[in-house]
Motif scaffolding. Structure first.
Motif, PDB file in Angstrom:
ATOM      1  N   PRO A  21     -35.066  58.842  52.821  1.00  0.00           N
ATOM      2  CA  PRO A  21     -33.821  57.832  52.327  1.00  0.00           C
ATOM      3  C   PRO A  21     -32.535  58.864  52.592  1.00  0.00           C
ATOM      4  CG  PRO A  21     -35.427  58.881  50.422  1.00  0.00           C
ATOM      5  CD  PRO A  21     -35.810  59.222  51.814  1.00  0.00           C
ATOM      6  N   TYR A  22     -31.397  58.107  52.565  1.00  0.00           N
ATOM      7  CA  TYR A  22     -30.083  58.622  52.592  1.00  0.00           C
ATOM      8  C   TYR A  22     -29.890  59.261  51.222  1.00  0.00           C
ATOM      9  CZ  TYR A  22     -29.322  55.904  56.901  1.00  0.00           C
ATOM     10  OH  TYR A  22     -29.536  55.509  58.450  1.00  0.00           O
ATOM     11  N   MET A  88     -32.575  49.881  59.390  1.00  0.00           N
ATOM     12  CA  MET A  88     -33.183  49.373  58.142  1.00  0.00           C
ATOM     13  C   MET A  88     -34.206  50.002  57.325  1.00  0.00           C
ATOM     14  SD  MET A  88     -35.889  45.931  58.695  1.00  0.00           S
ATOM     15  CE  MET A  88     -36.534  46.599  59.951  1.00  0.00           C
ATOM     16  N   PHE A  89     -34.821  50.935  58.167  1.00  0.00           N
ATOM     17  CA  PHE A  89     -36.073  51.704  57.431  1.00  0.00           C
ATOM     18  C   PHE A  89     -35.315  52.717  56.556  1.00  0.00           C
ATOM     19  CE2 PHE A  89     -37.891  50.630  61.632  1.00  0.00           C
ATOM     20  CZ  PHE A  89     -38.715  49.347  61.187  1.00  0.00           C
ATOM     21  N   ARG A  90     -34.495  53.415  56.901  1.00  0.00           N
ATOM     22  CA  ARG A  90     -33.682  54.152  55.998  1.00  0.00           C
ATOM     23  C   ARG A  90     -33.232  53.675  54.822  1.00  0.00           C
ATOM     24  NH1 ARG A  90     -30.968  59.287  58.343  1.00  0.00           N
ATOM     25  NH2 ARG A  90     -31.387  59.871  56.016  1.00  0.00           N
ATOM     26  N   VAL A  91     -32.287  52.478  55.202  1.00  0.00           N
ATOM     27  CA  VAL A  91     -31.785  51.620  53.986  1.00  0.00           C
ATOM     28  C   VAL A  91     -32.740  51.236  52.770  1.00  0.00           C
ATOM     29  CG1 VAL A  91     -30.459  49.562  53.522  1.00  0.00           C
ATOM     30  CG2 VAL A  91     -29.964  51.051  55.333  1.00  0.00           C
ATOM     31  N   MET A  92     -33.842  50.587  53.379  1.00  0.00           N
ATOM     32  CA  MET A  92     -34.882  50.271  52.471  1.00  0.00           C
ATOM     33  C   MET A  92     -35.399  51.419  51.657  1.00  0.00           C
ATOM     34  SD  MET A  92     -34.707  47.050  52.326  1.00  0.00           S
ATOM     35  CE  MET A  92     -36.074  46.871  51.225  1.00  0.00           C
ATOM     36  N   ALA A  93     -35.695  52.636  52.385  1.00  0.00           N
ATOM     37  CA  ALA A  93     -36.167  53.715  51.853  1.00  0.00           C
ATOM     38  C   ALA A  93     -35.308  54.157  50.878  1.00  0.00           C
ATOM     39  CB  ALA A  93     -36.557  54.823  52.721  1.00  0.00           C
ATOM     40  N   THR A  94     -33.993  53.982  51.141  1.00  0.00           N
ATOM     41  CA  THR A  94     -33.125  54.617  49.933  1.00  0.00           C
ATOM     42  C   THR A  94     -32.988  53.645  48.736  1.00  0.00           C
ATOM     43  OG1 THR A  94     -31.624  55.604  51.705  1.00  0.00           O
ATOM     44  CG2 THR A  94     -30.783  55.184  49.565  1.00  0.00           C
ATOM     45  N   VAL A  95     -33.236  52.250  49.130  1.00  0.00           N
ATOM     46  CA  VAL A  95     -33.318  51.298  47.897  1.00  0.00           C
ATOM     47  C   VAL A  95     -34.497  51.625  47.038  1.00  0.00           C
ATOM     48  CG1 VAL A  95     -33.524  48.958  47.181  1.00  0.00           C
ATOM     49  CG2 VAL A  95     -31.827  49.679  49.020  1.00  0.00           C
ATOM     50  N   VAL A  96     -35.509  51.731  47.811  1.00  0.00           N
ATOM     51  CA  VAL A  96     -36.801  52.173  47.007  1.00  0.00           C
ATOM     52  C   VAL A  96     -36.837  53.705  46.372  1.00  0.00           C
ATOM     53  CG1 VAL A  96     -39.455  52.758  47.572  1.00  0.00           C
ATOM     54  CG2 VAL A  96     -38.286  50.824  48.828  1.00  0.00           C
ATOM     55  N   ASP A  97     -36.193  54.373  46.785  1.00  0.00           N
ATOM     56  CA  ASP A  97     -36.259  55.779  46.135  1.00  0.00           C
ATOM     57  C   ASP A  97     -35.259  55.508  44.865  1.00  0.00           C
ATOM     58  OD1 ASP A  97     -36.069  58.510  46.180  1.00  0.00           O
ATOM     59  OD2 ASP A  97     -34.320  58.785  46.446  1.00  0.00           O
ATOM     60  N   LEU A  98     -34.192  54.962  44.887  1.00  0.00           N
ATOM     61  CA  LEU A  98     -33.371  54.694  43.827  1.00  0.00           C
ATOM     62  C   LEU A  98     -34.158  53.797  42.867  1.00  0.00           C
ATOM     63  CD1 LEU A  98     -29.924  53.768  45.543  1.00  0.00           C
ATOM     64  CD2 LEU A  98     -30.309  55.647  43.854  1.00  0.00           C
ATOM     65  N   THR A  99     -35.053  52.743  43.320  1.00  0.00           N
ATOM     66  CA  THR A  99     -35.653  51.809  42.263  1.00  0.00           C
ATOM     67  C   THR A  99     -36.784  52.892  41.576  1.00  0.00           C
ATOM     68  OG1 THR A  99     -35.227  50.055  43.636  1.00  0.00           O
ATOM     69  CG2 THR A  99     -37.175  49.968  42.174  1.00  0.00           C
ATOM     70  N   LYS A 100     -37.201  53.789  42.140  1.00  0.00           N
ATOM     71  CA  LYS A 100     -38.426  54.513  41.490  1.00  0.00           C
ATOM     72  C   LYS A 100     -37.836  55.625  40.446  1.00  0.00           C
ATOM     73  CE  LYS A 100     -41.634  54.985  45.333  1.00  0.00           C
ATOM     74  NZ  LYS A 100     -42.201  55.627  46.307  1.00  0.00           N
TER      75      LYS A 100
END
Length: 100
Positions: A21-22, A88-100
């Motif tokens: 994630p970023y 896309m992969f890092r953007v989605m990883a960042t959204v998932v990280d924030l959600t967790k």
């Protein structure tokens, strides 16, 4: 069946959580909302928003969270823009990280 194999590999890549994630920054937090911002390596600015609402339609008290994200340009959030920068992969990883 070569195409099916490629498609399965793509699904696994998106879902395997291997993308880093970023770094993100909390911009606002209150009882009903949170805003986080981050910038990609190619300079695209994103905002991730969490809105919290009480839901009394079920037995007991529930909190419903609405998550939205998109790019920020000229101070405006655009959640329907196609960036097509290969991030896309890092953007989605960042959204998932924030959600967790």
């Amino acid at each position: 069946m070569k195409h099916v194999k490629l498609f399965e590999e793509l699904i696994n890549e998106i879902g395997d959580a291997s993308a880093k994630p970023y770094k993100h920054k909390l911009q606002l937090k209150n009882p009903t909302r949170e805003y986080h911002e981050f910038e990609t390596d190619l300079g695209t600015n994103y905002e991730v928003t969490f809105e919290f609402q009480e839901d009394f339609s079920k037995e007991g008290e529930w909190t419903v969270v609405e998550i939205s994200y998109g790019t920020i340009k000229d101070g405006n959030l655009n959640n329907v823009v196609v960036t097509n920068k290969g991030e896309m992969f890092r953007v989605m990883a960042t959204v998932v990280d924030l959600t967790k």
